[in-house]
Design a protein around this motif. Structure first.
Motif, mmCIF file in Angstrom:
data_model
loop_
_atom_site.group_PDB
_atom_site.id
_atom_site.type_symbol
_atom_site.label_atom_id
_atom_site.label_comp_id
_atom_site.label_asym_id
_atom_site.label_seq_id
_atom_site.Cartn_x
_atom_site.Cartn_y
_atom_site.Cartn_z
ATOM 1 N N LEU A 12 -5.987 -2.187 5.235
ATOM 2 C CA LEU A 12 -7.162 -2.803 4.607
ATOM 3 C C LEU A 12 -8.343 -1.839 4.576
ATOM 4 N N ASN A 13 -8.475 -1.000 5.602
ATOM 5 C CA ASN A 13 -9.554 -0.003 5.604
ATOM 6 C C ASN A 13 -9.354 1.016 4.494
ATOM 7 N N GLN A 60 -6.412 -7.251 0.639
ATOM 8 C CA GLN A 60 -7.009 -8.282 1.491
ATOM 9 C C GLN A 60 -6.136 -9.535 1.560
ATOM 10 N N VAL A 61 -5.473 -9.871 0.462
ATOM 11 C CA VAL A 61 -4.651 -11.080 0.414
ATOM 12 C C VAL A 61 -3.530 -11.057 1.447
ATOM 13 N N ILE A 62 -3.082 -9.886 1.859
ATOM 14 C CA ILE A 62 -1.978 -9.853 2.813
ATOM 15 C C ILE A 62 -2.413 -10.247 4.216
ATOM 16 N N ASN A 73 0.811 -1.214 0.000
ATOM 17 C CA ASN A 73 0.000 0.000 0.000
ATOM 18 C C ASN A 73 0.850 1.273 0.000
ATOM 19 N N VAL A 74 1.933 1.238 -0.746
ATOM 20 C CA VAL A 74 2.738 2.444 -0.975
ATOM 21 C C VAL A 74 2.042 3.191 -2.113
ATOM 22 N N VAL A 130 -1.668 -1.865 12.068
ATOM 23 C CA VAL A 130 -1.184 -1.339 10.794
ATOM 24 C C VAL A 130 -1.886 -2.055 9.642
ATOM 25 N N LEU A 131 -2.018 -3.368 9.739
ATOM 26 C CA LEU A 131 -2.695 -4.142 8.690
ATOM 27 C C LEU A 131 -4.151 -3.713 8.554
ATOM 28 N N LYS A 132 -4.846 -3.545 9.667
ATOM 29 C CA LYS A 132 -6.253 -3.133 9.638
ATOM 30 C C LYS A 132 -6.396 -1.766 8.981
#
Length: 114
Positions: free
Chosen positions: A65-66, A72-74, A14-15, A60-62
């Motif tokens: 994804l938001n 989502q795959v990560i 997500n860069v 950080v992941l949440k």
């Protein structure tokens, strides 16, 4: 937890909506520039890839994804909680990361069904 000492290639997610592979040493600051030709826009990264507590990684992941559900795959990332903390084009970020080796293992496991 596996040994990350010899890892030097990481995928940062997500860069600016992209997955970017960088060469860096775990825990050491680095600079990386992805040209407009390579990335569709010039991306300047400065920061560090580090292991964090699982709860920080999940946060950080949440957030990632938001912001962009294409990542989502990560959610199936290897359990080593790595993040990139630094700046992208001067903007402070915390983004999920993984070793390229783990990316390859996950790809084989998930997409080649081995």
């Amino acid at each position: 937890m596996e040994n990350l000492e010899n890892e030097d290639r990481f995928m940062i997610y997500n860069v600016a909506g992209k997955s970017i592979m960088v060469e860096a040493k775990l825990g050491e600051e680095f600079d990386f520039i992805c040209s407009e030709k390579e990335c569709g826009e010039r991306l300047e990264l400065h920061g560090v890839i580090k292991v964090v507590p699982p709860q920080e990684y999940r946060k950080v992941l949440k957030a990632t994804l938001n912001e962009n559900e294409e990542f989502q795959v990560i959610e199936t990332l290897n359990p080593i909680p790595l993040i990139f903390e630094g700046t992208v084009n001067g903007e402070k970020v915390k983004l999920p990361a993984e070793t390229v080796q783990n990316l390859a293992k996950r790809f084989v496991r998930n997409f080649l069904d081995l």
